[in-house]
Motif scaffolding. Structure first.
Motif, PDB file in Angstrom:
ATOM      1  N   UNK A  67       0.865  -1.398  -0.488  1.00 19.01           N
ATOM      2  CA  UNK A  67       0.009   0.078   0.077  1.00 19.01           C
ATOM      3  C   UNK A  67       1.084   1.275   0.024  1.00 19.01           C
ATOM      4  N   UNK A  68       1.848   1.360   1.128  1.00 18.64           N
ATOM      5  CA  UNK A  68       2.687   2.136   0.583  1.00 18.64           C
ATOM      6  C   UNK A  68       3.551   2.437  -1.019  1.00 18.64           C
ATOM      7  N   UNK A  73       1.409   4.154  -3.329  1.00 19.53           N
ATOM      8  CA  UNK A  73       1.120   5.420  -2.863  1.00 19.53           C
ATOM      9  C   UNK A  73       2.384   6.117  -3.237  1.00 19.53           C
ATOM     10  N   UNK A  74       3.630   5.589  -3.502  1.00 10.86           N
ATOM     11  CA  UNK A  74       4.641   6.778  -3.508  1.00 10.86           C
ATOM     12  C   UNK A  74       4.170   6.939  -5.685  1.00 10.86           C
ATOM     13  N   UNK A  75       4.285   4.690  -5.919  1.00 12.60           N
ATOM     14  CA  UNK A  75       4.189   5.276  -7.451  1.00 12.60           C
ATOM     15  C   UNK A  75       2.636   6.889  -8.489  1.00 12.60           C
ATOM     16  N   UNK A 126      10.866   3.769  -9.893  1.00 12.54           N
ATOM     17  CA  UNK A 126      11.549   2.433  -9.354  1.00 12.54           C
ATOM     18  C   UNK A 126      11.097   1.550  -8.298  1.00 12.54           C
ATOM     19  N   UNK A 127       9.588   1.978  -7.649  1.00 10.93           N
ATOM     20  CA  UNK A 127       8.749   2.090  -6.494  1.00 10.93           C
ATOM     21  C   UNK A 127       8.218   0.654  -6.967  1.00 10.93           C
ATOM     22  N   UNK A 128       7.727   0.806  -8.176  1.00 14.23           N
ATOM     23  CA  UNK A 128       6.732  -0.422  -8.924  1.00 14.23           C
ATOM     24  C   UNK A 128       7.651  -1.588  -9.418  1.00 14.23           C
ATOM     25  N   UNK A 129       8.709  -1.553  -9.456  1.00 16.40           N
ATOM     26  CA  UNK A 129       9.233  -2.437 -10.249  1.00 16.40           C
ATOM     27  C   UNK A 129       9.839  -3.298  -8.961  1.00 16.40           C
ATOM     28  N   UNK A 173      -4.748   4.400 -13.210  1.00  9.51           N
ATOM     29  CA  UNK A 173      -5.375   3.124 -13.149  1.00  9.51           C
ATOM     30  C   UNK A 173      -4.848   2.638 -12.296  1.00  9.51           C
ATOM     31  N   UNK A 174      -3.043   3.213 -11.855  1.00 10.03           N
ATOM     32  CA  UNK A 174      -2.760   2.796 -10.209  1.00 10.03           C
ATOM     33  C   UNK A 174      -3.522   3.153  -8.932  1.00 10.03           C
ATOM     34  N   UNK A 175      -4.207   4.125  -9.240  1.00  6.01           N
ATOM     35  CA  UNK A 175      -5.174   4.521  -8.283  1.00  6.01           C
ATOM     36  C   UNK A 175      -6.623   3.296  -7.844  1.00  6.01           C
ATOM     37  N   UNK A 176      -6.409   3.146  -9.004  1.00 11.45           N
ATOM     38  CA  UNK A 176      -8.161   1.771  -9.126  1.00 11.45           C
ATOM     39  C   UNK A 176      -7.246   0.332  -8.770  1.00 11.45           C
ATOM     40  N   UNK A 177      -6.106   0.205  -9.020  1.00 12.82           N
ATOM     41  CA  UNK A 177      -6.052  -0.581  -8.470  1.00 12.82           C
ATOM     42  C   UNK A 177      -5.209  -0.871  -6.881  1.00 12.82           C
ATOM     43  N   UNK A 178      -4.694   0.057  -6.282  1.00 15.43           N
ATOM     44  CA  UNK A 178      -4.815   0.694  -5.025  1.00 15.43           C
ATOM     45  C   UNK A 178      -5.924  -0.285  -3.945  1.00 15.43           C
TER      46      UNK A 178
END
Length: 425
Positions: free
Chosen positions: A87-88, A91-93, A120-123, A182-187
């Motif tokens: 989650x953290x 959120x950064x991504x 890089x946090x996504x990777x 999209x990343x927020x929806x996945x979150x």
């Protein structure tokens, strides 16, 4: 094993959430690759154009950050649990992507590097998604579970298919906006679906710094690091640099090909399509490489895959290929790199079964570092020699070193741990 078994045991909602989290994270991790040309044109319109080295650095930073952060997030998973860590990190991504969209009109190169660092946090999501899914399931289902959760490599293909077209229609900043949304929806989906495995299902075995240091004193660790730095490093390096390579080398031919065959005039979009085709081969065939290694042995299969890569990269270096032939060769290079990834990880559990969590972190980091070096090498080659022959030659030579390493260790491996592993080595 049937898919129904995954519903009867474990927690399928967490498995689904882990897959979505990793797939979309991998997509965000490699986002700058298919947008590099558009971003550079935007910078050039404001008086600053990236040179080859700066472009390579921009593409390398997410790979390098992701490699290092895999170890960091792995430690956080042990200490705080995978869900809080994910989650953290997510959120950064999300914040990084929206920052990229909001600053796009006046963005500087330094701000782009900051965005690359955040991506890089996504990777590093690899170090969170796989443990979280795996903790819910018994050993006999681990292969299928980790295969599903780890299928997120396909995210880079989606990048190359859609990012250039979105950039053409709405402008490249819109890719950051859509990515952030999209990343927020996945979150949100992950927040509600994913659960950490309870103590009754999984007993934590926290990794300590000493565990990493102990394994780093084992010479086999370094051999596996080399093998994965070549295979995954080559895969993620080519994936990130693919569009830049195609644009710098084949832009006129792609334009003609697009108008004659595809009824498509935007050469950047065409580069994205063909880049996606080549990357898809590496992503899809990774499990095939593992299956081949199961049948013929990991060592023999690596000889075949690495040998093919050497031949193909020398062809790319020394033969002036037309566009269609270059795509065929690149497709085969990526296919062999993907299968080599599967072969390396057929061997790792046989040698380091008791330390597979720590080794996955170490080898994953080595793969990311290899990808970073690969991108920088190709950027240097283009800047120094106005072409990529030197980059291909260096990669071929390093792959030859890897094959030499296999020759040095194969007898010892087969007569020691390989003799009692129960698998073909």
């Amino acid at each position: 094993m049937k898919l129904g078994d995954l519903k009867k045991e474990g927690h399928w909602q967490t498995l689904l959430a882990s897959f979505l989290y990793f797939d979309f994270s991998f997509m965000m991790w490699t986002m700058l690759g298919p947008l590099a040309t558009e971003i550079n044109e935007s910078l050039a319109s404001r008086g600053f154009a990236m040179n080859d080295d700066q472009t390579a650095t921009l593409l390398a930073v997410p790979v390098l950050a992701g490699a290092i952060l895999r170890l960091v997030l792995g430690v956080f998973v042990d200490k705080f649990g995978p869900k809080k860590t994910a989650l953290v990190s997510q959120m950064i991504v999300v914040a990084t992507l929206f920052y990229g969209y909001l600053t796009a009109e006046t963005i500087t190169y330094d701000q782009l590097l900051l965005i690359a660092l955040g991506l890089g946090f996504a990777g590093a999501s690899f170090a969170v998604a796989l443990p979280q899914a795996g903790q819910w399931y018994p050993p006999r289902l681990q292969g299928a579970v980790l295969g599903i959760a780890g299928a997120g490599n396909i995210g880079v293909v989606i990048d190359f298919l859609f990012a250039p077209k979105i950039a053409e229609v709405w402008g490249w900043p819109s890719v950051f906006l859509i990515g952030g949304a999209l990343s927020f929806i996945i979150l949100i989906v992950y927040m509600f679906l994913a659960k950490d495995a309870p103590a009754s299902v999984y007993k934590p075995n926290p990794k300590k710094l000493g565990d990493y240091l102990k394994l780093m004193r084992d010479r086999d660790t370094w051999w596996f690091n080399l093998f994965y730095a070549v295979s995954f490093g080559g895969f993620i390096g080519f994936a990130n640099y693919m569009k830049v390579y195609l644009m710098n080398t084949y832009e006129p031919e792609m334009s003609v090909f697009g108008m004659d065959v595809m009824n498509e005039g935007n050469v950047k979009v065409i580069a994205g399509y063909f880049g996606a085709l080549c990357i898809f081969a590496g992503a899809l065939l990774r499990p095939v490489g593992g299956a081949i290694a199961d049948k013929m042995g990991g060592i023999k299969s690596l000889y075949v895959f690495y040998g093919s890569i050497i031949v193909l990269t020398f062809i790319s270096a020394f033969v002036s290929l037309p566009f269609w032939a270059a795509i065929v060769v690149m497709f085969l290079i990526m296919a062999n790199l993907g299968m080599a990834n599967g072969s390396v990880f057929q061997l790792v559990p046989q040698r380091f079964g008791k330390d597979i969590g720590v080794m996955t972190g170490l080898i994953g980091m080595a793969g990311g570092l290899g990808g970073t070096a690969f991108i920088k090498t190709f950027g240097w080659s283009q800047g120094a020699f106005d072409g990529y022959a030197a980059g291909f030659i260096i990669f071929a030579v390093i792959t030859m070193v890897a094959i030499s390493g296999i020759s040095l260790v194969k007898t010892r491996w087969r007569t020691t741990w390989g003799a009692v592993s129960g698998a073909k080595i």
